[in-house]
Design an enzyme around this catalytic site. Structure first.
Site, PDB file in Angstrom:
ATOM      1  N   LEU A  33     -23.796   9.495  36.371  1.00 15.78           N
ATOM      2  CA  LEU A  33     -24.699   8.733  37.239  1.00 15.78           C
ATOM      3  C   LEU A  33     -25.281   9.589  38.363  1.00 15.78           C
ATOM      4  O   LEU A  33     -24.638  10.496  38.866  1.00 15.78           O
ATOM      5  CB  LEU A  33     -23.950   7.535  37.831  1.00 15.78           C
ATOM      6  CG  LEU A  33     -23.333   6.577  36.799  1.00 15.78           C
ATOM      7  CD1 LEU A  33     -22.602   5.437  37.509  1.00 15.78           C
ATOM      8  CD2 LEU A  33     -24.370   6.027  35.829  1.00 15.78           C
ATOM      9  N   HIS A  37     -29.797   6.090  38.841  1.00 17.13           N
ATOM     10  CA  HIS A  37     -28.995   4.939  38.402  1.00 17.13           C
ATOM     11  C   HIS A  37     -28.678   4.021  39.589  1.00 17.13           C
ATOM     12  O   HIS A  37     -28.712   2.795  39.460  1.00 17.13           O
ATOM     13  CB  HIS A  37     -27.667   5.415  37.786  1.00 17.13           C
ATOM     14  CG  HIS A  37     -27.828   6.196  36.520  1.00 17.13           C
ATOM     15  ND1 HIS A  37     -27.565   7.541  36.432  1.00 17.13           N
ATOM     16  CD2 HIS A  37     -28.221   5.802  35.282  1.00 17.13           C
ATOM     17  CE1 HIS A  37     -27.777   7.954  35.195  1.00 17.13           C
ATOM     18  NE2 HIS A  37     -28.176   6.931  34.477  1.00 17.13           N
ATOM     19  N   ASP A 153     -37.556   6.767  31.190  1.00 18.50           N
ATOM     20  CA  ASP A 153     -37.542   6.616  29.734  1.00 18.50           C
ATOM     21  C   ASP A 153     -38.586   5.560  29.357  1.00 18.50           C
ATOM     22  O   ASP A 153     -38.255   4.464  28.898  1.00 18.50           O
ATOM     23  CB  ASP A 153     -36.138   6.217  29.273  1.00 18.50           C
ATOM     24  CG  ASP A 153     -35.136   7.326  29.549  1.00 18.50           C
ATOM     25  OD1 ASP A 153     -35.246   8.383  28.926  1.00 18.50           O
ATOM     26  OD2 ASP A 153     -34.278   7.143  30.436  1.00 18.50           O
ATOM     27  N   ARG A 190     -29.200  14.914  32.371  1.00 18.34           N
ATOM     28  CA  ARG A 190     -29.257  16.212  31.692  1.00 18.34           C
ATOM     29  C   ARG A 190     -29.541  17.362  32.650  1.00 18.34           C
ATOM     30  O   ARG A 190     -29.390  18.525  32.272  1.00 18.34           O
ATOM     31  CB  ARG A 190     -30.338  16.203  30.612  1.00 18.34           C
ATOM     32  CG  ARG A 190     -30.003  15.280  29.464  1.00 18.34           C
ATOM     33  CD  ARG A 190     -31.153  15.185  28.475  1.00 18.34           C
ATOM     34  NE  ARG A 190     -30.953  14.061  27.574  1.00 18.34           N
ATOM     35  CZ  ARG A 190     -30.303  14.127  26.427  1.00 18.34           C
ATOM     36  NH1 ARG A 190     -29.852  15.271  26.016  1.00 18.34           N
ATOM     37  NH2 ARG A 190     -30.146  13.063  25.669  1.00 18.34           N
TER      38      ARG A 190
END
Ligand code: PAF
Length: 282
Positions: A33, A37, A153, A190
């Site tokens: 996280l 988030h 996303d 990532r």
């Protein structure tokens, strides 16, 4: 905050809250996280009385087994962050809890529309079937009134909305804005894989998108794409997968400028790490 690992225990804990009329929010994550988030948790807390965050590294959405293996899993750190954020429940099931027959694949094939197969769908075949499969299972376990996803996303949110509409699910989908580092890099789990040089190179992605956003009104589309691609290609260590100015519903490249619903999307490998980013233009 209560940490729960099974669907039965989760449903037992949520049932009295639901019966008392509390609005339940779900924030699905794969852990590792970051502030992005936490911004979803904060928005969920504004819109619902009870917030459930799920942490589950979903094997069915990974096309590369090495990527699944190296996906970061800093669970203690995640629990600390969620406790600090005042989240009510964290749901951390095992793979067997979510997929009892794993590794035997379960039947899941849903019509997500043609946008499933472009951009990320082209580079990660079957990815959105895996994403919608687990999101459906999480919706089924939590039965949330509302669920929160990050705009980073972009295609994922579109696919989840298409699933909700295809299956007539009674859950509202809320998209929250991208949270960026001070220098523009979109926050992502990532990013911890980026070494010092990659971290510098990674800035080319947001710079190219901001260039498109800034010059969209004054320059032709093909020229914008060409210049933005040149910006990316001038940075060594970056391998561009796609850079497009697209219709936000179809994700097909636009040929003529539209007044609304336009998004610029990018994906590139920076060193060994594949990053995605986007900017909503109008
Ligand atoms: O965005 C993610 O972290 C994952 O794709 C999601 C939505 C939690 C499903 O595994």
């Amino acid at each position: 905050m209560k940490v729960i690992a099974t669907i039965a225990e989760l449903q037992q804990a949520l049932m009295p809250l639901k019966q008392s009329g509390a609005k339940i929010a779900l924030v699905p994550t794969m852990g590792a996280l970051h502030q992005g988030h936490l911004s979803l948790i904060a928005e969920a807390q504004k819109q619902a009385e009870i917030v459930v965050c799920s942490i589950f590294v979903n094997p069915t959405q990974f096309t590369d087994p090495k990527d699944l293996e190296k996906y970061p899993r800093p669970l203690e750190h995640d629990i600390k962050m969620l406790t600090g954020a005042g989240c009510n429940f964290v749901f951390m099931p095992s793979v067997k809890e979510m997929y009892p027959n794993y590794p035997t694949p379960e039947n899941w094939k849903i019509d997500l529309g043609p946008a499933e197969f472009v951009l990320e769908g082209e580079f990660r075949k079957g990815h959105y079937q895996g994403v919608t499969q687990i999101v459906y299972k999480l919706f089924d376990a939590v039965k949330p009134d509302v669920a929160f996803f990050g705009q980073k996303d972009f295609q994922q949110v579109l696919m989840i909305k298409n699933m909700v509409s295809e299956l007539n699910l009674a859950v509202e989908i809320v998209t929250c804005p991208i949270i960026r580092e001070a220098d523009g890099l979109a926050m992502s789990s990532r990013n911890i894989h980026l070494n010092k040089a990659d971290r510098e190179h990674s800035l080319a992605l947001s710079k190219a998108l901001f260039f498109i956003e800034k010059n969209y009104a004054s320059q032709p589309i093909d020229q914008l794409i060409e210049q933005a691609k040149a910006m990316i290609n001038s940075v060594k260590g970056i391998e561009l997968d796609y850079l497009t100015i697209a219709n936000g519903d179809t994700l097909l490249p636009i040929e003529e400028k539209a007044g609304t619903g336009t998004v610029a999307l990018i994906a590139a490998k920076v060193g060994e790490t594949r990053l995605i980013d986007n900017v909503i233009i109008n």
